[in-house]
Each structure stands twice: as structure tokens, then as C-alpha cells.
Write an enzyme that holds these catalytic residues in place. Structure first.
Site, PDB file in Angstrom:
ATOM      1  CG  ASP A 226      -0.366   0.213   2.494  1.00 50.16           C
ATOM      2  OD1 ASP A 226       0.891   0.331   2.537  1.00 50.16           O
ATOM      3  OD2 ASP A 226      -1.090   0.276   3.495  1.00 50.16           O
TER       4      ASP A 226
ATOM      5  CG  HIS B 176     -16.080-120.821 -48.193  1.00 54.88           C
ATOM      6  ND1 HIS B 176     -14.867-121.040 -47.555  1.00 54.88           N
ATOM      7  CD2 HIS B 176     -17.023-121.464 -47.462  1.00 54.88           C
ATOM      8  CE1 HIS B 176     -15.076-121.778 -46.479  1.00 54.88           C
ATOM      9  NE2 HIS B 176     -16.394-122.063 -46.404  1.00 54.88           N
TER      10      HIS B 176
ATOM     11  CG  ASP C 107     -11.951-119.831 -48.462  1.00 58.76           C
ATOM     12  OD1 ASP C 107     -12.693-118.815 -48.619  1.00 58.76           O
ATOM     13  OD2 ASP C 107     -12.299-120.880 -47.886  1.00 58.76           O
TER      14      ASP C 107
ATOM     15  CB  SER D 240     -16.537-121.873 -43.325  1.00 53.51           C
ATOM     16  OG  SER D 240     -16.199-123.067 -43.940  1.00 53.51           O
TER      17      SER D 240
HETATM   18  N1  ARG Z   1     -16.608-125.423 -45.920  1.00 53.15           N
HETATM   19  C1  ARG Z   1     -17.132-125.720 -44.570  1.00 53.15           C
HETATM   20  C2  ARG Z   1     -17.998-124.523 -44.108  1.00 53.15           C
HETATM   21  O1  ARG Z   1     -18.409-123.668 -44.949  1.00 53.15           O
HETATM   22  C3  ARG Z   1     -16.055-125.954 -43.652  1.00 53.15           C
HETATM   23  C4  ARG Z   1     -15.634-127.422 -43.733  1.00 53.15           C
HETATM   24  C5  ARG Z   1     -14.565-127.668 -42.833  1.00 53.15           C
HETATM   25  N2  ARG Z   1     -14.432-129.150 -42.880  1.00 53.15           N
HETATM   26  C6  ARG Z   1     -13.615-129.830 -42.175  1.00 53.15           C
HETATM   27  N3  ARG Z   1     -13.580-131.152 -42.301  1.00 53.15           N
HETATM   28  N4  ARG Z   1     -12.725-129.328 -41.464  1.00 53.15           N
HETATM   29  O2  ARG Z   1     -18.359-124.427 -42.969  1.00 53.15           O
END
Ligand code: ARG
Length: 701
Positions: A286, A492, A546, A650
């Protein structure tokens, strides 16, 4: 004498009205002439006359005599001070004559006096004088400092003007009200450098009265300002009942978002860390009292962020004691751990210290990785050896469903959950666990070796688990399981009247020891029938090749009742006299005469017969009813007969046991002349001749 009253410095074009009074004060301009009365005529005798020449302040007068012819003297004065005294004639050698040298007045006034002697008619050439004068601007700025000790005319910059001068100040200063001296400019300064110096106006001299100074320190965000006041600090404070108070003089420090503080007193506040990038200072004085002022150096520091702390199972880098604005930190997890943020995995992590002193991201977490459920193992399983929830370094071990399956490679595979989240074996060679079916090892052994199909014995459950029963139309055949989708049989069985039967025409049953069981057991779905391509048996007289394979739609899971038979290996041989086992659901005998298809699976043990004997047994038989013997066949049986396979058997297996006790598929029931007759044998497809064919068919289909 009231001569002239004009103020200088109005405009650049001021007409100076100059007045010169010759006794009666004749006004004149900034230049003009004066001369003795009646000049160039003779001047009056006993003339005593005085001229006053005046120009505006700030000007000097430059006076030049153009003619002087005076017997007595002319005196030129400035404020009583005689500047010159002249007499005589300019053409005469005697007397004192000014010549044409101008006379310069130190100020704006000049007085001319003449005192003429008595009239002298001889010297009527004494005709008086005439002179010219001019106003000349004074350069006040180059004038020496006044001797009164009041200091220079201008404290910083002096600017000469026509008839006067002006003071000015250097940048950053302003002219005080005395229009002479400069003080530090104290309003509106913004200091944006990272360091600087501020002080009260005039410091270290006492601050002028009536100040209201403002200083703003504003540096880029991310920096904080520290004020360091020098020791010499004095701002007047007022002692009140509550103690000293910054009532009339103060320095106010204003930091955003904080209460302003007023500083005064005689003690330096020293260092003030503002933690702000903007600081305003207001210095108020101031018009009374005295403050000796203050001075400060300000410096800046980068904003710091908090030390980030630790991440469990991770590492924060770099590890420092302090982190500043724009510093980065990174987090990496220990091996086997992953970065997680907000519940999601992230690939990498970094965060930056921001200008506000906070990290732009919070620290992530490290979570243990897991490898997920280990892959299931077909025909096997997995056990946890150690670890938790498939996490890093958990160890699992695969096993196979013994005794039906065994691990590929012989050993159970252990896998560890590795850092790459893969289950890995700790061997260099990574084994993918696999379970291989165990072949040729029935759960139960047949104890009596002297039973037979013809006159044979019922096979106990689980003793011939590879046996398949195959119904094709009204005829019955057999087969043997050699893999989880493959049944080996005789050609077969599946070729009727020269026609390969469709898969749908075949009804295949497994795990059966009693035909009655198949009523409840649905037959398995067959997808393909593969007959040896060279099988050609139109008249049932050529059983060469077979052999056939039946492919099942779904893989078999092996168990005690259903297990595969092994295929012949290199070491397996057909040695004469070696006892084999043939089984089937074919014709059996009851007593000696009555023969019928059995409902129970039967078996008989018969020895392998020397091929020459097989051939001899066929000699003399009617060729129209005797199939041809080839090397793809062998025969088995005893010369006295009574033990044999027969019709309906078979396709079933003639098995031999290798040295290690494993049953292997040596023959397929193929044909015979009658069944169990004396002097005849049963004929079997020699499977060992077809291993390559079998594997090829299985591999390619
Ligand atoms: N081929 C036959 C089947 O279809 C089998 C035969 C087997 N035979 C034997 N003497 N051993 O059943």
C-alpha cells in the site's frame, strides 16, 4: 517579465511565438532580428536601452551580430551573467568586436544592453548595431549530470526531443510516475521457462509504494515448481493480537486447488515446493510503510508417480526408487504365469507416469497359466500325478485300459503342463500317448487240451474272445477279430453263388458263446466286405485265396469277452505236429451219428499236419468232388479222425500259440472232405501268406 507561456512537447509542429521586448517588449518569433533604434540611421544620443530575447524552455538562443558600429558598448547577459561586451566598428582594428562569431545563451533568455555616450557629430558613422538570433534546441540528454546529486536525468534511456527530452525504460521495466526513473515492470509477466529468477521491483532496494504486482509461473504440465526465496527477505508485517499479520504488505502465493498463502515478515520462507506447474504470485504494497522486498529463484522438477509396488509372480521393470513424469514401467510375469487385466489376458503391459503424477494404467496381475484338460486317450485314461487344475507344472500320466490295451511304446506317458501351455512329455522325444489293443491273450485259458468241435467241448466265456459269428442268409460262418474294426474270415463265407454279399446281408456277432445270446445282441454294422481278388471258386473245388475281410462301421472296444487275435509275425511258423485250436459254431456231433449246428461255441485242438500228408490224404479221391490243394493252405487233424472243424465253422480261426503264449491267427477254416473222418484232415487258409494283403486292405480302407 511575462514573456512566454507555451508548454513544450505538444505536437511536432508547434509554432513558437517568440517575443522580444525592446524596452517596450516587442514580441518576436523563434528567429528574428534586433537592431538599435533608427538603425541604420544615427542612433539617438545618450541612449540607454535593453532588449530581452526569450525563446521557449528547452531552447537556447544563438545570437549573431551582423553589424556593430557603436562608440560605447553592447553587453550580452544571461541571468545577470555577462556573456560578452562589445564596442567599436567591425571594420576597425581597435575596440572589441564580436565579429561574426555567434553567441550562445546557456538558457532560453538573453539580455542585450547598450549604453551610448554623448552625441558626437564627427562620428556620425556610429550608426548602432543589428543582430540576428535563432532558437536552438538543447540536447538535454547529453548534458552532464546535475551537480545536486539527484542522479541522471533519466535512469535508463534518455530521448532528446525538440525543446525537451523523454525518459524511457528497458524491456521489462516501466517508467515511474516521476517520469525519470524505471522500475521493474510488475504486471502480467508469465514465466514459462523451466527455471527463472523473480524479485520485487527495485530489489534489493526497498519496494516502491502502492504496488500491485502479479507474476505467473506457468511451466508445462508434468513439472512442478519449487520457489527458493533468498535470505534477504522483508515484507512489512503488522503485529496484531494473533501475532504478525500480512495486513498491508504481502506476497501472496496462489497454487491451484489450494488455499493461497500470504507471506510477510523478515524471515525468508526458504524453499517452497508447490507440487504444481502453475504458481501465481501477487505482491501488494500500500502507500505507506516500507518493505525491503524479496527475491527468489524458481526451479522445476518432473512430477513423480508413486513407486508402483510389486506384482506377485511377476516383475516390474525398471526398478527405481523414484519414477518421474514420462517414465515407463513394464510388467512381465514369471514363467508359467500370464498377464491379466480386468479379467482378461493381455499380451504385454506398460504404463506411463502421467503429468498428474498418476500411472496411466494400474498394475496388472500375473495368473498361473493352465494347459486345459489333457486330451482324452481312447481306450485309456489320464491320472493327475501332481498339480492343480491343469495349472503350470501339473503332471498327468496316461494309462491304457489294461489288460485289453497297452501303451504304444510300452510305457505310460507322463506329461507336464509347460509354460507354452502345452502338455509336454519330459523326454526329448515327444510321445503322443496311444493305446494299442492287446491281441491273442484271452482272460481265461482253456485248460483241457483234448476237447473237440466234432465231439468237442463248449468254450467257456472269455476263452476265445476273438471269435465272431457271421450269419449270411440261412448259412452260418465264423470269423476272428484282428483289429478294432476288422474281422478276418473265409472268402467262401461272404461269397455265395459267386456273389460277394452286401454289407447289409451280413450279420456279425461278437462276444457270444451261445447263439441264444444273439437274440438280445444286435448285429454289428458292416461297412465293407473285401474278398481276395484272386479267390475264384465257382464249383466249390478251388479254395485257393479263401480269405476275406469285413470292415465294421464302428470300432470295437475290447473287453474280456471281445478281444483281437494276433496276426502271424515273422517268427511264427507252422511246424508239423504243433497243436492248434479251432473253434466255431459249426456242426458238432452228439454220439457218433447225429450231427447238428451247435448253439454253443465249441473248440478242439488239432495238430498241424505236414503238407505232404495233406496231399496224400487227398489222393484217390474223386476229382469231381475234391478241391485242389495249394501252398496257400495247410491241413490239420489226426490220422485217426474224430477231431475236426466242420460245416458252419468256416471262416473261424485256427490258432497257434507262440512261445510267449500269444494266440495268433494261423488258419481260416476253409474246407474238408467230410468232417473228422479217419485219414482226412481239415483244410485251412494259410494266413501267414496273406499278412501283407491284410495289412494293405486295412491300411487302405
Ligand atoms: N466249408 C465248410 C464250411 O463252410 C467248412 C468245412 C470244414 N471241414 C472240415 N472237415 N474241417 O463251414
Amino acid at each position: 517579465m511575462d514573456i512566454f507561456n507555451a508548454r513544450i512537447g505538444w505536437t511536432s509542429f508547434i509554432i513558437w511565438f517568440l517575443h522580444v521586448l525592446v524596452c517596450e517588449c516587442v514580441p518576436l518569433l523563434d528567429s528574428g532580428q534586433i537592431h538599435s533604434p533608427q538603425c541604420p540611421q544615427l542612433y539617438p544620443v545618450n541612449l540607454q536601452k535593453q532588449w530581452e530575447i526569450s525563446v521557449p524552455d528547452g531552447f537556447q538562443i544563438n545570437l549573431t551580430f551582423t553589424h556593430v558600429d557603436i562608440k560605447s558598448s553592447i553587453t550580452v547577459l544571461h541571468d545577470e551573467k555577462v556573456l560578452g561586451k562589445f564596442c567599436g566598428n567591425e571594420n576597425s582594428a581597435d575596440g572589441r568586436h564580436p565579429g561574426y562569431q555567434p553567441i550562445l545563451s546557456p538558457g532560453s533568455r538573453l539580455t542585450l544592453k547598450i549604453q551610448l555616450s554623448d552625441y558626437n557629430p564627427d562620428r556620425n558613422q556610429n550608426v548602432g548595431f543589428s543582430a540576428q538570433y535563432q532558437a536552438i534546441d538543447i540536447d538535454e540528454c547529453s548534458a552532464p549530470e546535475p551537480e545536486d546529486g539527484s542522479g541522471p536525468l533519466c535512469s535508463q534511456i534518455c530521448l532528446n526531443t525538440l525543446g525537451s527530452y523523454l525518459c524511457a525504460c528497458h524491456h521489462g521495466y516501466e517508467l515511474r510516475s516521476d517520469e525519470r526513473t524505471c522500475i521493474l515492470s510488475c504486471v502480467g509477466g508469465v514465466f514459462d521457462e523451466l527455471e527463472g529468477h523473480l524479485m520485487s521491483p527495485g530489489y534489493p532496494n526497498p519496494s516502491p509504494d502502492a504496488l500491485s504486482c502479479q507474476y505467473i509461473i506457468s511451466v508445462e504440465s508434468g513439472f512442478t515448481v519449487s520457489l527458493n526465496f533468498s535470505d534477504k527477505f522483508h515484507i512489512e508485517s503488522v503485529d496484531t493480537e494473533e501475532g504478525p499479520n500480512c495486513l498491508y504488505h504481502w506476497l501472496e502465493v496462489i497454487i491451484p486447488d489450494r488455499n493461497p498463502m500470504k507471506l510477510c515478515g523478515g524471515t525468508s520462507p526458504g524453499l517452497i515446493n508447490t507440487n504444481s506447474n502453475i504458481v501465481k504470485l501477487g505482491y501488494n504494497i500500500d502507500n505507506q510503510g516500507q518493505s525491503n522486498g524479496w527475491s527468489l529463484e524458481y526451479s522445476t522438477h518432473r512430477v513423480t508417480c508413486p513407486v508402483p509396488g510389486e506384482v506377485a509372480k511377476g516383475r516390474v521393470t525398471p526398478s527405481l526408487t523414484e519414477y518421474f513424469y514420462r517414465d515407463y514401467i513394464f510388467v512381465r510375469c514369471d514363467e508359467g504365469y500370464k498377464l491379466m487385466m480386468n479379467g482378461a489376458e493381455i499380451m504385454g503391459f506398460s504404463t506411463m507416469c502421467q503429468s498428474n503424477g498418476e500411472w496411466h494404467l494400474p498394475l496388472p496381475e500375473c495368473h498361473i497359466i493352465d494347459c486345459g484338460e489333457p486330451d482324452p486317450l481312447l481306450n485309456g485314461g489320464v491320472n493327475f500325478l501332481s498339480g492343480f487344475q491343469n495349472q503350470y507344472l501339473s503332471v498327468v500320466q496316461y494309462h491304457c485300459n489294461e489288460p485289453f490295451y497297452s501303451p504304444y511304446g510300452g510305457n505310460n506317458v507322463s506329461l507336464t503342463c509347460e509354460a507354452d501351455r502345452q502338455w509336454r512329455s519330459n523326454h526329448d522325444v515327444i510321445l503322443r500317448p496311444a493305446c494299442l489293443p492287446v491281441c491273442g491273450r484271452p482272460m481265461k485259458q482253456i485248460e483241457n487240451h483234448f476237447q473237440r468241435i466234432i465231439g468237442g467241448n463248449d468254450a467257456a466265456e472269455h476263452t476265445i474272445p476273438w471269435q465272431a459269428l457271421i450269419n449270411v442268409g440261412s448259412s452260418r460262418g465264423g470269423g476272428m477279430i484282428i483289429a478294432d474294426r476288422w474281422i478276418l474270415t473265409a472268402a467262401h463265407v461272404v461269397v455265395l453263388n459267386g456273389q460277394v454279399q452286401t454289407p447289409e446281408a451280413l450279420f456279425v456277432y461278437l462276444g457270444v458263446t451261445d447263439v441264444h445270446q444273439i437274440i438280445e445282441n444286435l448285429s454289428l454294422n458292416v461297412t465293407a466286405v473285401h474278398v481276395h481278388s484272386e479267390y475264384n471258386n465257382p464249383n466249390n473245388l478251388n479254395f485257393d485265396h479263401d480269405i476275406a475281410l469285413i470292415k465294421l462301421k464302428d470300432p470295437i472296444t475290447f473287453q474280456a469277452a471281445i478281444m483281437p487275435l494276433c496276426l502271424p509275425s515273422e517268427d511264427d511258423t507252422y511246424d508239423t505236429g504243433m497243436m492248434g485250436m479251432v473253434s466255431g459254431f459249426g456242426i458238432t456231433d452228439k454220439g457218433n451219428q447225429r450231427r447238428f449246428l451247435t448253439n454253443k461255441l465249441k473248440y478242439v485242438h488239432v495238430p498241424v499236419v505236414e503238407q505232404k500228408k495233406c496231399s496224400i490224404s487227398l489222393k484217390g479221391k474223386p476229382s469231381s468232388r475234391t478241391p485242389r490243394l495249394t501252398n496257400n493252405m495247410f491241413c490239420a487233424g489226426t490220422p485217426e479222425g474224430g477231431k475236426d472243424s466242420c460245416n458252419g465253422d468256416s471262416g473261424s480261426g485256427f490258432t497257434l500259440q507262440s512261445e510267449n503264449g500269444r494266440f495268433w491267427a494261423a488258419g481260416i477254416v476253409s474246407w474238408g472232405l467230410g468232417c473228422g473222418q479217419k485219414g482226412t484232415y481239415g483244410f485251412y487258409t494259410k494266413v501267414a501268406n496273406y499278412v501283407d494283403w491284410i495289412n494293405k486292405i486295412m491300411r487302405e480302407n
